[in-house]
Scaffold this active site. Structure first.
Site, PDB file in Angstrom:
ATOM      1  N   HIS A 155     -14.706 -27.458  35.226  1.00  0.00           N
ATOM      2  CA  HIS A 155     -14.658 -26.894  34.241  1.00  0.00           C
ATOM      3  C   HIS A 155     -13.907 -25.419  34.432  1.00  0.00           C
ATOM      4  CE1 HIS A 155     -11.453 -25.832  31.141  1.00  0.00           C
ATOM      5  NE2 HIS A 155     -13.002 -25.074  30.500  1.00  0.00           N
ATOM      6  N   CYS A 156     -13.330 -24.954  34.845  1.00  0.00           N
ATOM      7  CA  CYS A 156     -13.371 -23.362  35.443  1.00  0.00           C
ATOM      8  C   CYS A 156     -12.675 -22.717  34.018  1.00  0.00           C
ATOM      9  CB  CYS A 156     -12.796 -23.281  36.419  1.00  0.00           C
ATOM     10  SG  CYS A 156     -12.668 -21.668  36.798  1.00  0.00           S
ATOM     11  N   CYS A 162      -9.826 -27.559  33.785  1.00  0.00           N
ATOM     12  CA  CYS A 162     -10.117 -27.962  34.470  1.00  0.00           C
ATOM     13  C   CYS A 162      -9.404 -28.164  36.286  1.00  0.00           C
ATOM     14  CB  CYS A 162     -10.485 -29.403  33.969  1.00  0.00           C
ATOM     15  SG  CYS A 162     -11.687 -29.558  32.773  1.00  0.00           S
TER      16      CYS A 162
END
Length: 243
Positions: A155-156, A162
């Protein structure tokens, strides 16, 4: 395609972000402000002086103007590709599990289950207790996105999404174009920084150039290492979770 996110013109599922999490958009806003700052500094304090707009024809240095034209063209092209990849990283859904049989979880013995490779230590098929579905291979539940993500990498927060099956290619392209852009700024704008010091330019001009170079060096170093890591993962067919 099963019920779920709509598709983009390119066939990827389109993500609809949650509406009640405005604070989670702050990292995206930070990235956009950083891109704007670097773009403004590079254009105002490097490209425009090279192009010598407004100078009399007899006073124009043609060699400098030529460098300004090709550097401006390359810089704007790379930045456009960077922004395109960034937007698609945010908007394209990474992929979720279909809300239909045979993926819906059922504890009933003999119930038709999808054929998968990954299983629990007990030999049972993996399933998600939050989504109530069987997990495809390499699928993991993201508690932030509140859904299971196909081929989840991580997850960014910087893309408010994600990174998974459908948007990983855009994430890799984003790293690549960011690396190119920051290195391009560093290696071409250094000339303007040196000239500003030699010509005793106004303080604000020197500060802006130094600020831009420092920002480009910092992000360029981080993104280059991150891109190298993800390139290695891709070459070995791995995700960050599997590393």
């Amino acid at each position: 395609m099963p019920d779920g996110p709509q598709e983009t013109p390119y066939g990827e599922p389109l993500r609809v972000p949650p509406e009640k999490e405005p604070l989670k958009m702050l990292p995206v806003l930070f990235i956009l402000v950083t891109i704007s700052c670097l773009y403004s500094v590079y254009t105002a304090y490097h490209l425009l002086p090279l192009l010598q707009i407004g100078e009399h024809a007899s006073a124009v240095d043609l060699d400098q103007r030529s460098r300004g034209i090709w550097q401006g063209t390359a810089f704007n092209l790379i930045t456009l590709l960077l922004l395109s990849s960034y937007i698609r990283c945010i908007l394209v859904h990474p992929g979720d599990v279909p809300n239909e049989s045979p993926w819906l979880y059922s504890p009933v013995p003999g119930f038709s289950k999808p054929s998968l490779l990954e299983a629990k230590k007990t030999g049972e098929r993996r399933h998600c207790k939050w989504c109530g579905k069987y997990k495809p291979d390499r699928c993991h539940h993201c508690r932030i996105c509140q859904t299971c993500i196909l081929k989840m990498d991580h997850h960014c927060p910087w893309i408010y999404n994600c990174v998974g099956f459908h948007n990983y290619k855009f994430f890799l392209l984003l790293l690549f174009y960011t690396m190119l852009d920051t290195h391009f700024i560093m290696w071409t704008m250094t000339e303007s920084m040196v000239q500003s010091v030699q010509n005793n330019a106004p303080f604000w001009d020197m500060f802006s150039l130094l600020f831009g170079l420092t920002l480009a060096f910092f992000f360029g170093t981080l993104v280059t290492l991150f891109f190298a890591f993800h390139f290695w993962l891709t070459a070995n067919g791995l995700t960050t979770i599997e590393f």
